[in-house]
Design a protein around this motif. Structure first.
Motif, PDB file in Angstrom:
ATOM      1  N   UNK A 130       0.929  -1.221  -0.101  1.00  0.00           N
ATOM      2  CA  UNK A 130       0.079   0.139   0.003  1.00  0.00           C
ATOM      3  C   UNK A 130       0.874   1.155   0.126  1.00  0.00           C
ATOM      4  N   UNK A 131       0.468   2.224  -0.697  1.00  0.00           N
ATOM      5  CA  UNK A 131       0.987   3.417  -0.940  1.00  0.00           C
ATOM      6  C   UNK A 131       0.600   4.551   0.328  1.00  0.00           C
ATOM      7  N   UNK A 132       1.431   5.650   0.419  1.00  0.00           N
ATOM      8  CA  UNK A 132       1.012   6.530   1.578  1.00  0.00           C
ATOM      9  C   UNK A 132      -0.031   7.298   1.314  1.00  0.00           C
ATOM     10  N   UNK A 133      -1.459   6.842   1.413  1.00  0.00           N
ATOM     11  CA  UNK A 133      -2.703   7.826   0.933  1.00  0.00           C
ATOM     12  C   UNK A 133      -3.428   7.907   2.032  1.00  0.00           C
ATOM     13  N   UNK A 134      -4.122   9.324   1.840  1.00  0.00           N
ATOM     14  CA  UNK A 134      -4.768   9.885   3.081  1.00  0.00           C
ATOM     15  C   UNK A 134      -5.802  10.749   2.739  1.00  0.00           C
ATOM     16  N   UNK A 135      -7.047  10.795   3.505  1.00  0.00           N
ATOM     17  CA  UNK A 135      -8.008  11.419   2.925  1.00  0.00           C
ATOM     18  C   UNK A 135      -8.409  12.385   4.392  1.00  0.00           C
ATOM     19  N   UNK A 136      -8.348  13.538   4.511  1.00  0.00           N
ATOM     20  CA  UNK A 136      -8.659  14.436   5.354  1.00  0.00           C
ATOM     21  C   UNK A 136     -10.276  14.844   5.416  1.00  0.00           C
ATOM     22  N   UNK A 137     -11.092  14.258   6.443  1.00  0.00           N
ATOM     23  CA  UNK A 137     -12.455  14.930   6.398  1.00  0.00           C
ATOM     24  C   UNK A 137     -12.739  16.004   7.340  1.00  0.00           C
ATOM     25  N   UNK A 138     -13.031  17.034   6.801  1.00  0.00           N
ATOM     26  CA  UNK A 138     -13.102  18.338   7.511  1.00  0.00           C
ATOM     27  C   UNK A 138     -14.360  18.962   8.129  1.00  0.00           C
ATOM     28  N   UNK A 139     -14.854  19.207   9.189  1.00  0.00           N
ATOM     29  CA  UNK A 139     -15.999  19.556   9.636  1.00  0.00           C
ATOM     30  C   UNK A 139     -16.081  21.036   9.486  1.00  0.00           C
ATOM     31  N   UNK A 140     -16.828  21.780   8.409  1.00  0.00           N
ATOM     32  CA  UNK A 140     -17.014  23.022   8.254  1.00  0.00           C
ATOM     33  C   UNK A 140     -17.655  24.092   9.437  1.00  0.00           C
ATOM     34  N   UNK A 141     -18.082  23.462  10.593  1.00  0.00           N
ATOM     35  CA  UNK A 141     -18.819  24.172  11.684  1.00  0.00           C
ATOM     36  C   UNK A 141     -17.831  24.711  12.638  1.00  0.00           C
ATOM     37  N   UNK A 142     -16.456  24.779  12.257  1.00  0.00           N
ATOM     38  CA  UNK A 142     -15.425  25.582  12.899  1.00  0.00           C
ATOM     39  C   UNK A 142     -15.539  26.950  12.158  1.00  0.00           C
ATOM     40  N   UNK A 143     -15.135  27.979  12.932  1.00  0.00           N
ATOM     41  CA  UNK A 143     -15.201  29.502  12.390  1.00  0.00           C
ATOM     42  C   UNK A 143     -14.238  29.491  11.477  1.00  0.00           C
ATOM     43  N   UNK A 144     -14.002  30.437  10.796  1.00  0.00           N
ATOM     44  CA  UNK A 144     -12.918  30.672   9.579  1.00  0.00           C
ATOM     45  C   UNK A 144     -11.708  30.630  10.144  1.00  0.00           C
ATOM     46  N   UNK A 145     -11.079  31.330  11.053  1.00  0.00           N
ATOM     47  CA  UNK A 145      -9.823  31.413  11.619  1.00  0.00           C
ATOM     48  C   UNK A 145      -9.662  29.865  12.186  1.00  0.00           C
ATOM     49  N   UNK A 146     -10.365  29.330  12.888  1.00  0.00           N
ATOM     50  CA  UNK A 146     -10.153  27.942  13.277  1.00  0.00           C
ATOM     51  C   UNK A 146      -9.847  27.014  12.114  1.00  0.00           C
ATOM     52  N   UNK A 147     -10.588  27.125  11.087  1.00  0.00           N
ATOM     53  CA  UNK A 147     -10.327  26.160   9.926  1.00  0.00           C
ATOM     54  C   UNK A 147      -9.024  26.626   9.467  1.00  0.00           C
ATOM     55  N   UNK A 148      -8.642  27.660   9.079  1.00  0.00           N
ATOM     56  CA  UNK A 148      -7.420  28.226   8.694  1.00  0.00           C
ATOM     57  C   UNK A 148      -6.127  27.661   9.572  1.00  0.00           C
ATOM     58  N   UNK A 149      -6.455  27.534  10.863  1.00  0.00           N
ATOM     59  CA  UNK A 149      -5.441  27.125  11.596  1.00  0.00           C
ATOM     60  C   UNK A 149      -5.216  25.506  11.617  1.00  0.00           C
TER      61      UNK A 149
END
Length: 860
Positions: free
Chosen positions: A255-274
């Motif tokens: 297996x190759x190094x494959x990853x999927x990031x699942x991100x919740x958009x309920x964070x505020x914009x600044x927290x998402x950027x961090x």
């Protein structure tokens, strides 16, 4: 016969007389909080011979397997606290150099506890497995099966196959036998090792006793059953080895190094950027890594198509069911392409929030199923970063992850203080079934998220653009400490079998399990059971084999650990070699599974019953009762087997398991089995459920530190922390309490202003002042020592009591801080709390139950 009173009775004391003094010896013992302590003796009168030492006071007394000197006082209703077993407050884990221990089979010796700082030396001959990789509840077993069962102590192994060794320890060597692979037993499939009996043309399996022929290229002279070239072959000269395998061991390409990031958009914009910035900082620049992005909000999930090199053409497909509408070649890209896709997702986040259905709650489930469907062909890892509760998870999702070799790591930043542990348990069970971890936090702490994400991705993503294929790399000493596509197989000697395997992964059978990801801290607890009698003086063996893929070199390896246990005939010999920490961790896991708080996961499980997925007060009470009953029975059986002639009013504890009552009480008061009401689980219910899932796949050192907390004082000069008893931290101005799952840093009202400011700066608090090097150095030394055994970096909780005293409002932050202060107070075992009695009362209760068992036996 009753003795004459040493002191006059109250009726014999004349009125108006002063205090009564004995004629010779010490004055009357002074009363203590938990019992009696003897006062210092006066000088000897002239002409009087030597004064005998004062008798041991207290009831019923404590002894390490032998009656204590003197007759215990029958007037004292309490146990003498000076005689109560307690752990040593030693500075060795932080200051002194680690202690060295040589592991061997004969003579069987108890290794240092897993919580000790030790270096394990490889013996010149008669070697055994290093406790770094496999720790046993006991290095011996009784010859009689019924007699061993009556001890009530588990026969278990704590297996950490990819543990990180110290640089001073013996390295694991790699062996390559070509396409045919290593020699194996024709009956049970065991790998060849130094415990086998050899002739020039054949070898006898040390597990099943079957005789197999040796290939011509592996034949050698073997007088007395031991090969003359055993010191030249790594598989024979050590109990732990890596085999490089090919052919039948590889069902598909590595297996190759494959990853999927699942991100919740309920964070505020600044927290998402961090959060996105931390993810990009941790993942190294490499063309070998393939990354994808899935976001969700409300009832909608968004599968993002990768952008071009210039950042254009990034778009998302709205998903409301569990499938991925984007082909893998259109959403998996390099780290630089993934960064451009994240920028487009952050710009579109406000519009996606506005367009999503606000009343629905299944977006997290749809996003996870979308990521799993997209990785069905390639496999890989999923990193879920969520703020909302992951509701509606399908119990069969974990089975799908094992079939497609996908590991799930969840980072739940829950700032709402949810009191429904079912959500935490469902998500934690999914992570544990796939080899991942649930990193739960009751606040949005981006710094802690960065540490957790760094720990979860350690060793998975490559740092170079090409796979090194040189001879020096392929024939390296050992594989890495991170692996995927793994299968664990446990084989035992005849008469011994696997009863249950607890830990990460889903079991194919009782002795085999699949796990998508294995790390250095991943631990498997193997409970063994016997069904025959063994011959005293002989040995029995267990072989642990892990088939895995090395992501750094794209190799397929088999790591084998061989364990030897000695058979003894006397119970006293068996008790001397018991490791109480490994036994206690096995008892905790058994109690959690038998009560229903946690589940043992199987591939063939049917759909889980929703009623079983709730942590109720009845299940918690059952787990606590099971653990306490086992503790009483183990101590009672030791008394019957080794100290039957002792007075019934005397508490007899063996030296090896004398801390078992203390560990049980610590589990009751700590984060493992803290009591809760089924009507009101409390705001920390999700956190406690996440801790239980961590305990199922954690090292015994971590489990015991959850129960037996450690206290530290910050040094006055630059250096490491100063260990003190945990009860002494209640009156210290600046103290730290280590309970493995958290680090409580307490600032009392009497703390110096400059030290308080420096401590707040060390944890990122918004304040002005100067940092102190002594505080930073002490914290770094403790974190380095904890990193070897902790499944995740423990969150550091700063409890600033002076700032809370003047706060009259009851906002969310104030309630959180007061809840943490209460949880810290509950960890002090010496004092009573809502979750358990003080230690002295608990030990008296254990002794009372043992006396009842003795009285019942005599009545029969």
């Amino acid at each position: 016969p009753p003795r004459a009173p040493a002191y006059p009775t109250p009726a014999a004391i004349p009125s108006g007389a002063g205090p009564v003094q004995p004629r010779y010896g010490a004055p009357p013992p002074t009363q203590h909080r938990y019992g009696t302590t003897a006062a210092p003796r006066p000088p000897r009168p002239p002409g009087v011979g030597p004064i005998p030492p004062p008798q041991q006071s207290g009831f019923p007394g404590f002894s390490n397997g032998m009656p204590s000197p003197g007759t215990p006082s029958r007037k004292s209703p309490r146990i003498d606290p000076a005689q109560m077993p307690r752990p040593q407050v030693d500075s060795a884990p932080l200051r002194d150099p680690p202690k060295r221990f040589t592991y061997s089979v004969d003579p069987a010796t108890a290794p240092p506890p897993p919580t000790c700082n030790s270096i394990y030396d490889h013996p010149a001959d008669d070697w055994n497995v290093s406790p770094r990789y496999v720790s046993c509840s006991s290095s011996t077993t009784l010859a009689n099966q019924a007699q061993h069962k009556r001890t009530k102590l588990p026969l278990s192994l704590s297996v950490r196959p990819l543990a990180k060794r110290r640089p001073e320890e013996h390295p694991l060597r790699l062996v390559d036998f070509g396409m045919k692979g290593p020699p194996r037993c024709e009956r049970c499939g065991a790998f060849v090792c130094g415990f086998a009996h050899f002739t020039e043309r054949q070898w006898k399996c040390h597990l099943c006793g079957h005789t197999s022929d040796l290939p011509e290229w592996y034949r050698c002279a073997a007088p007395s059953g031991r090969r003359t070239d055993r010191f030249e072959r790594p598989e024979l000269a050590s109990c732990s080895v890596d085999f490089l395998v090919r052919g039948d061991y590889c069902a598909r390409p590595v297996q190759e190094p494959v990853a999927v990031v699942v991100l919740d958009l309920s964070f505020d914009d600044q927290c998402l950027k961090d959060i996105v910035g931390d993810v990009l900082d941790v993942i190294p620049h490499s063309k070998l890594s393939k990354l994808a992005l899935v976001t969700f909000f409300g009832d909608e999930a968004h599968a993002w198509r990768k952008s071009r090199e210039d950042g254009s053409n990034a778009a998302c497909c709205v998903v409301r069911e569990g499938f991925c509408a984007v082909p893998s070649h259109q959403w998996l890209g390099t780290r630089d392409v993934f960064a451009k896709t994240c920028e487009a997702a952050l710009e579109a986040a406000p519009a996606l929030r506005q367009a999503a259905l606000q009343g629905s709650i299944h977006g997290c489930r749809h996003a996870l199923e979308c990521a799993l469907d997209g990785l069905r062909e390639t496999g890989g890892r999923v990193f879920l970063v969520s703020r909302s509760a992951p509701k509606g998870l399908d119990p069969t999702t974990s089975l799908l992850c094992n079939f497609v070799h996908v590991s799930v790591d969840a980072f739940w930043l829950d700032d709402s203080g949810r009191d429904q542990p079912r959500f935490s348990r469902e998500l934690g069970e999914l992570c544990r079934a796939t080899g991942g971890l649930l990193h739960y936090s009751d606040e949005i702490n981006v710094d802690q998220f960065r540490q957790d994400f760094t720990s979860a991705t350690d060793g998975y993503f490559p740092c170079h653009d090409e796979i090194a294929t040189g001879v020096s790399v392929i024939d390296g000493a050992e594989g890495c400490s991170t692996a995927h596509e793994a299968t664990l197989k446990i084989r035992c000697s005849t008469g011994l079998r696997v009863q249950q395997i607890y830990g990460a992964g889903c079991s194919l059978s009782k002795d085999e399990l699949n796990v998508s990801s294995v790390r250095a801290a991943t631990t498997f607890c193997v409970d063994l059971e016997r069904f025959v009698n063994f011959e005293a003086g002989k040995r029995i063996y267990v072989q642990c084999a892990l088939l895995y893929s090395d992501p750094a070199t794209q190799r397929r390896l088999v790591r084998v650990h061989n364990v030897a246990l000695r058979v003894v005939s006397k119970p006293s010999e068996h008790y001397k070699t018991v490791c109480v920490e490994t036994a206690f961790s096995s008892l905790v896991r058994s109690a959690l599974v038998s009560s229903g708080l946690c589940r043992a996961l199987y591939i063939h499980d049917e759909l889980a019953d929703p009623a079983r997925m709730q942590i109720s007060g009845d299940a918690l009470k059952k787990a606590r009762d099971t653990l306490q009953t086992t503790c009483v029975e183990a101590l009672y059986e030791y008394r019957v087997a080794c100290a039957a002639r002792s007075p019934p009013g005397q508490l007899i504890l063996p030296e090896s398991i004398k801390l078992l009552p203390l560990l049980v009480l610590g589990a009751f008061k700590g984060s493992l089995l803290r009591s809760a009401s089924p009507q009101a689980p409390g705001a920390d219910a999700c956190e406690r459920a996440a801790t239980l899932e961590l305990a199922m796949c954690a090292h015994p050192a971590w489990v015991c530190r959850c129960a037996l907390v450690r206290g530290y004082l910050f040094p006055r000069d630059v250096g490491s922390l100063n260990p003190i008893p945990a009860s002494a931290t209640a009156c210290a101005p600046l103290s730290l309490l280590d309970c493995a799952s958290h680090l409580y840093v307490h600032i009392a009202a009497g703390a110096a202003p400059d030290a308080r400011t420096a401590l707040r700066l060390s944890y990122g608090a918004a304040t002005t002042g100067d940092r102190m090097e002594r505080i930073d150095a002490g914290l770094n030394a403790l974190r380095e020592q904890m990193a070897r055994d902790a499944p995740r970096p423990p969150p550091v909780l700063l409890l600033d009591e002076p700032s809370l005293n003047g706060r009259a409002s009851l906002d969310a932050e104030t309630r959180r801080q007061r809840r943490r202060l209460a949880a810290r107070s509950d960890l002090l075992i010496e004092d009573a709390s809502a979750h358990g009695p003080p230690y002295v009362d608990f030990l008296c209760g254990i002794h009372r139950l043992i006396q009842q068992r003795i009285a019942a036996d005599r009545a029969r």
